[in-house]
Design a protein around this motif. Structure first.
Motif, PDB file in Angstrom:
ATOM      1  N   THR A  69       0.829  -1.208   0.000  1.00  0.00           N
ATOM      2  CA  THR A  69       0.000   0.000   0.000  1.00  0.00           C
ATOM      3  C   THR A  69       0.863   1.257   0.000  1.00  0.00           C
ATOM      4  O   THR A  69       2.058   1.210   0.314  1.00  0.00           O
ATOM      5  N   ILE A  70       0.230   2.351  -0.325  1.00  0.00           N
ATOM      6  CA  ILE A  70       0.876   3.664  -0.300  1.00  0.00           C
ATOM      7  C   ILE A  70      -0.139   4.686   0.170  1.00  0.00           C
ATOM      8  O   ILE A  70      -1.345   4.546  -0.081  1.00  0.00           O
ATOM      9  N   ALA A  71       0.326   5.696   0.887  1.00  0.00           N
ATOM     10  CA  ALA A  71      -0.563   6.759   1.368  1.00  0.00           C
ATOM     11  C   ALA A  71      -0.681   7.846   0.312  1.00  0.00           C
ATOM     12  O   ALA A  71       0.318   8.267  -0.273  1.00  0.00           O
ATOM     13  N   VAL A  72      -1.902   8.286   0.057  1.00  0.00           N
ATOM     14  CA  VAL A  72      -2.150   9.394  -0.868  1.00  0.00           C
ATOM     15  C   VAL A  72      -2.838  10.497  -0.072  1.00  0.00           C
ATOM     16  O   VAL A  72      -3.921  10.289   0.492  1.00  0.00           O
ATOM     17  N   ARG A  73      -2.182  11.648  -0.018  1.00  0.00           N
ATOM     18  CA  ARG A  73      -2.732  12.796   0.685  1.00  0.00           C
ATOM     19  C   ARG A  73      -3.334  13.777  -0.315  1.00  0.00           C
ATOM     20  O   ARG A  73      -2.887  13.850  -1.460  1.00  0.00           O
ATOM     21  N   PHE A  74      -4.318  14.541   0.139  1.00  0.00           N
ATOM     22  CA  PHE A  74      -5.036  15.465  -0.741  1.00  0.00           C
ATOM     23  C   PHE A  74      -4.920  16.887  -0.187  1.00  0.00           C
ATOM     24  O   PHE A  74      -5.214  17.137   0.990  1.00  0.00           O
ATOM     25  N   ASN A  75      -4.498  17.783  -1.057  1.00  0.00           N
ATOM     26  CA  ASN A  75      -4.329  19.179  -0.664  1.00  0.00           C
ATOM     27  C   ASN A  75      -5.186  20.063  -1.561  1.00  0.00           C
ATOM     28  O   ASN A  75      -5.400  19.753  -2.735  1.00  0.00           O
ATOM     29  N   ALA A  76      -5.677  21.172  -1.012  1.00  0.00           N
ATOM     30  CA  ALA A  76      -6.508  22.100  -1.776  1.00  0.00           C
ATOM     31  C   ALA A  76      -6.085  23.525  -1.488  1.00  0.00           C
ATOM     32  O   ALA A  76      -5.902  23.909  -0.328  1.00  0.00           O
ATOM     33  N   ASP A  77      -5.915  24.310  -2.533  1.00  0.00           N
ATOM     34  CA  ASP A  77      -5.591  25.726  -2.410  1.00  0.00           C
ATOM     35  C   ASP A  77      -6.537  26.525  -3.304  1.00  0.00           C
ATOM     36  O   ASP A  77      -7.020  26.020  -4.325  1.00  0.00           O
ATOM     37  N   THR A  78      -6.765  27.777  -2.936  1.00  0.00           N
ATOM     38  CA  THR A  78      -7.646  28.653  -3.706  1.00  0.00           C
ATOM     39  C   THR A  78      -6.954  29.989  -3.913  1.00  0.00           C
ATOM     40  O   THR A  78      -6.483  30.597  -2.946  1.00  0.00           O
ATOM     41  N   ASN A  79      -6.885  30.443  -5.164  1.00  0.00           N
ATOM     42  CA  ASN A  79      -6.322  31.754  -5.438  1.00  0.00           C
ATOM     43  C   ASN A  79      -7.169  32.825  -4.761  1.00  0.00           C
ATOM     44  O   ASN A  79      -8.403  32.717  -4.723  1.00  0.00           O
ATOM     45  N   PRO A  80      -6.543  33.874  -4.207  1.00  0.00           N
ATOM     46  CA  PRO A  80      -7.307  34.906  -3.476  1.00  0.00           C
ATOM     47  C   PRO A  80      -8.401  35.584  -4.294  1.00  0.00           C
ATOM     48  O   PRO A  80      -9.359  36.115  -3.711  1.00  0.00           O
ATOM     49  N   THR A  81      -8.290  35.589  -5.624  1.00  0.00           N
ATOM     50  CA  THR A  81      -9.328  36.255  -6.424  1.00  0.00           C
ATOM     51  C   THR A  81     -10.576  35.398  -6.597  1.00  0.00           C
ATOM     52  O   THR A  81     -11.584  35.873  -7.109  1.00  0.00           O
ATOM     53  N   LEU A  82     -10.510  34.129  -6.191  1.00  0.00           N
ATOM     54  CA  LEU A  82     -11.661  33.228  -6.341  1.00  0.00           C
ATOM     55  C   LEU A  82     -12.376  33.120  -5.001  1.00  0.00           C
ATOM     56  O   LEU A  82     -11.839  32.538  -4.051  1.00  0.00           O
ATOM     57  N   PRO A  83     -13.596  33.640  -4.882  1.00  0.00           N
ATOM     58  CA  PRO A  83     -14.306  33.642  -3.594  1.00  0.00           C
ATOM     59  C   PRO A  83     -14.992  32.307  -3.308  1.00  0.00           C
ATOM     60  O   PRO A  83     -16.213  32.233  -3.143  1.00  0.00           O
ATOM     61  N   TRP A  84     -14.207  31.250  -3.284  1.00  0.00           N
ATOM     62  CA  TRP A  84     -14.727  29.917  -3.020  1.00  0.00           C
ATOM     63  C   TRP A  84     -14.098  29.347  -1.753  1.00  0.00           C
ATOM     64  O   TRP A  84     -12.972  29.708  -1.381  1.00  0.00           O
ATOM     65  N   ARG A  85     -14.824  28.435  -1.147  1.00  0.00           N
ATOM     66  CA  ARG A  85     -14.254  27.584  -0.107  1.00  0.00           C
ATOM     67  C   ARG A  85     -14.044  26.216  -0.751  1.00  0.00           C
ATOM     68  O   ARG A  85     -15.003  25.558  -1.154  1.00  0.00           O
ATOM     69  N   PHE A  86     -12.798  25.786  -0.851  1.00  0.00           N
ATOM     70  CA  PHE A  86     -12.438  24.579  -1.600  1.00  0.00           C
ATOM     71  C   PHE A  86     -11.579  23.681  -0.719  1.00  0.00           C
ATOM     72  O   PHE A  86     -10.516  24.087  -0.258  1.00  0.00           O
TER      73      PHE A  86
END
Length: 206
Positions: A69-86
């Protein structure tokens, strides 16, 4: 005795000038065309080879599942001009090599009007990217959310068992998949935020 004052005939303008002008125009047009084609070609190259931390994309089937097995991590970033919660819906999963998995990201539009975003991605460590295969994802496709709308973004992937036998990646126990959402260029232009829209490129988000 008068000397002849007859002037030598003026040389005719060679047709070569017109040919040269057309040739230069063709070179310039070709260079402009290549500049627009370079970005999608580079993206295709990265997706096919894993270069620059770009995971491979396509319907390729896994060669088989092994117990490791291998661990897969998930990361999320949002550019400041995009008014989203991601955010990712799971921070980490442990998967068997060769076993296809499904994961999810979640986004919500915090703006009072519709907003269109587009996601880019990469894998770290970069040396593992050529073994990380995404069979379906939401990257590079424009996503439009209405005011306060929420949306779930699925992706499917598998990790090639060959990662364990490659001496350069035998020490990789964890892979991180990162997505960054930007405002689309058209949307940024309409909102006046084009100058701060981020490093994504027009041909990728049209």
């Amino acid at each position: 005795m008068k000397q002849s004052t007859q002037q030598a005939p003026r040389p005719k303008q060679p047709r070569g000038n017109a040919v040269l002008a057309l040739s230069l125009f063709g070179v310039i047009a070709g260079m402009v065309g290549l500049s627009f084609a370079a970005v999608p070609l580079y993206r295709a190259f990265c997706a096919a080879t894993g270069y620059g931390g770009t995971p491979k994309i396509g319907p390729a089937a896994s060669p088989g599942v092994i117990a490791q097995t291998i661990a897969v991590r998930f990361n999320a970033d949002t550019n400041p001009t995009l008014p989203w919660r991601f955010l990712p819906e799971q921070n980490e999963v442990h998967v068997k090599l060769g076993d296809e998995q499904v994961a999810f990201y979640h986004a919500r539009n915090l703006d009072s009007g519709p907003v269109t975003g587009v996601a880019t991605y990469n894998v770290t460590p970069e040396k593992a990217a050529k073994y990380f295969h995404k069979t379906a994802c939401f990257c590079f496709n424009e996503q439009t959310l209405a005011p306060n709308q929420e949306m779930q973004f699925p992706l499917s992937f598998w990790v090639d068992p060959a990662i364990a036998s490659d001496p350069s990646t035998a020490d990789v126990n964890t892979i991180t998949l990162s997505y960054t959402f930007f405002r689309s260029l058209d949307d940024a232009a309409r909102s006046g935020a084009l100058a701060k829209a981020g490093p994504h490129v027009g041909p990728l988000v049209r």
